[in-house]
Design a protein around this motif. Sequence first.
Motif, PDB file in Angstrom:
ATOM      1  N   THR A 357       1.587  10.192  -1.395  1.00  0.00           N
ATOM      2  CA  THR A 357       0.762  11.127  -0.298  1.00  0.00           C
ATOM      3  C   THR A 357      -0.569  11.074  -1.097  1.00  0.00           C
ATOM      4  O   THR A 357      -0.878  10.597  -2.326  1.00  0.00           O
ATOM      5  CB  THR A 357       1.393  12.550  -0.599  1.00  0.00           C
ATOM      6  OG1 THR A 357       0.581  13.405   0.285  1.00  0.00           O
ATOM      7  CG2 THR A 357       1.265  13.311  -1.913  1.00  0.00           C
ATOM      8  N   PHE A 358      -1.765  11.312  -0.500  1.00  0.00           N
ATOM      9  CA  PHE A 358      -3.113  11.028  -0.471  1.00  0.00           C
ATOM     10  C   PHE A 358      -3.845  12.322  -1.029  1.00  0.00           C
ATOM     11  O   PHE A 358      -3.543  13.481  -0.206  1.00  0.00           O
ATOM     12  CB  PHE A 358      -3.842  10.467   0.681  1.00  0.00           C
ATOM     13  CG  PHE A 358      -3.014   9.151   0.783  1.00  0.00           C
ATOM     14  CD1 PHE A 358      -3.235   7.836   0.361  1.00  0.00           C
ATOM     15  CD2 PHE A 358      -1.984   9.233   1.941  1.00  0.00           C
ATOM     16  CE1 PHE A 358      -2.697   6.701   0.648  1.00  0.00           C
ATOM     17  CE2 PHE A 358      -1.507   8.052   2.424  1.00  0.00           C
ATOM     18  CZ  PHE A 358      -1.710   6.808   1.795  1.00  0.00           C
ATOM     19  N   ARG A 363      -3.658   9.237  -5.343  1.00  0.00           N
ATOM     20  CA  ARG A 363      -2.307   9.432  -4.538  1.00  0.00           C
ATOM     21  C   ARG A 363      -1.277   9.568  -5.592  1.00  0.00           C
ATOM     22  O   ARG A 363      -1.450   9.657  -6.976  1.00  0.00           O
ATOM     23  CB  ARG A 363      -2.015   7.979  -4.182  1.00  0.00           C
ATOM     24  CG  ARG A 363      -1.409   6.755  -4.956  1.00  0.00           C
ATOM     25  CD  ARG A 363      -2.463   6.155  -5.848  1.00  0.00           C
ATOM     26  NE  ARG A 363      -3.296   5.440  -4.777  1.00  0.00           N
ATOM     27  CZ  ARG A 363      -3.012   4.301  -4.496  1.00  0.00           C
ATOM     28  NH1 ARG A 363      -2.063   3.741  -4.587  1.00  0.00           N
ATOM     29  NH2 ARG A 363      -4.095   3.700  -3.856  1.00  0.00           N
TER      30      ARG A 363
END
Length: 545
Positions: A357-358, A363
């Motif tokens: 996920t960013f 991340r």
Amino acid sequence: MSTKSVAASAVHNSTDTRSEVQRRRSFAIISHPDAGKTTLTEKLLMFGGAIQSAGTVKGRKSSKHATSDWMEVEKQRGISVTSAAMQFEHDGCVINLLDTPGHQDFSEDTYRVLTAVDAALMVIDAAKGVESQTIKLLEVCRARNTPVITFINKMDREVRPPLELIDEIEDVLGVECSPVTWPLGMGKGFAGVYNVHDDQLVRFDPGQDHVHTETEIYKGVHNQALKAEFPIEHEAFLDEIELVNGAGTPFDVDRFLAGELSPVFFGSAINNYGVQDILKALVEWAPAPRPRAAETRTVYPDETRFSGIVFKIQANMDPQHRDRIAFVRICSGQYFDGISMKHVQSGKKFRCSQAITFMARDRSRLQTGFAGDIIGIQNHGRLKIGDVLTEGENLELGGIPYFSPELFRIPRLKDPLKAKQLKRALKELGEEGTIQVFERLDGGEVMLGAVGILQFETVAQRLESEFGVNATFEPVNIHKALWVTAETEQMLKEFERANHRRLARDASGSLTFLAPTRQVLELAQEKWPSVTFHTTREYRGLEAA
């Protein structure tokens, strides 16, 4: 089955998918360049609790940059040239925010992002009003019935009258506006913003964080303290509010969700003003993930089985590891660590256990994700933009566009010994959509196509900084590059044999006709009526020229 797989399956089966999907909000921020889009992105992240302080896109010599502008070229120029995904939780919702390039030269990236979100936040410069890139982007939103929230920014400057701005948005963009907040004054006389729904005004104090307290709030439009402090601004404000209440369009959430009505907010992003109103609207009004049309059926977000579509490829987000990340919008079901996925285009299956996920370039490893989330999957050239991932079903999810380029160049190496590095670099940049790469069937020179000139400058800088390749770009005599299909495979083969010198394949392998002039294109279309020349390409279909 391993202990880890059993645990993952248990989580998969026990999670309330529907309630998690309802918590998701996925939206893109769009605007013309310099309207304050990236600044607003920073402030949304700050007030959402995702970052401690906002970066700056103004001080290019500073070591502090916008969170969403992570590429070296973005830091140098102070502009966004690629979309960035950021996820954070706020007020019980999981928000997937995508900052997009404002510059028209990178509009393809923005168009693809708009296919991956459920709503859009449109930022307008209060001094300039509706600008050309805003018009194009809203056309894409309207074509998809995407709900749009409007934020009129920079009210702390000398700007155009708010009523005039509202009229222009409605006339030029063709969308009805429903003011939710209204400014009291502008520029040096900007006193605050009145919330039509709450019947209260929050005082503007430049530079404050505006975590509102009762001492900053004025109840009612006829508040005597407000009138005494801002007598001139208050008189004009009352006249405008009377018009808004009498002739304005009331907010209707159903019309908003249908893409027919846009709630309008005023503020100053750089001064942190109006940001909390936007966050509140996103949580309360923006839609949860919606069904998506596939070739054979409708895909519903709360289905138990996973499906997702690749809408972006990004290389070298982590230069030390030379990574290639596929950005995937989850369309249905749940991702969990170790899930078995099918790559629909190749038919091959693989186990995905390291999705991420960013927060822009940063991340973290993802344990679970639901419809509406944007996840990253390590990609070694297998996944391409428009590809679909499922738990086994052969779904065809379309809508990820490529546009016929308008400018063409041939790359020239300063060091001929770097030919292999250049070929590999252009392959990666072509697959991620930074530039369109065409390899001629006759073995001629590789040709690059772009929507705008700034794309070539970005490619040159990325070739040098990420791949160690120095190259220049020379113009080539091409009028149009159009994708071609035919009524039968035999007809396409005949067309290919007859036009071998003018054909190429792009990064996806799609056949492309390179027309040196408009006359050559028209003659080819006349001679080959069974062949269709397309101005756009996407996974599910092509649009004829």
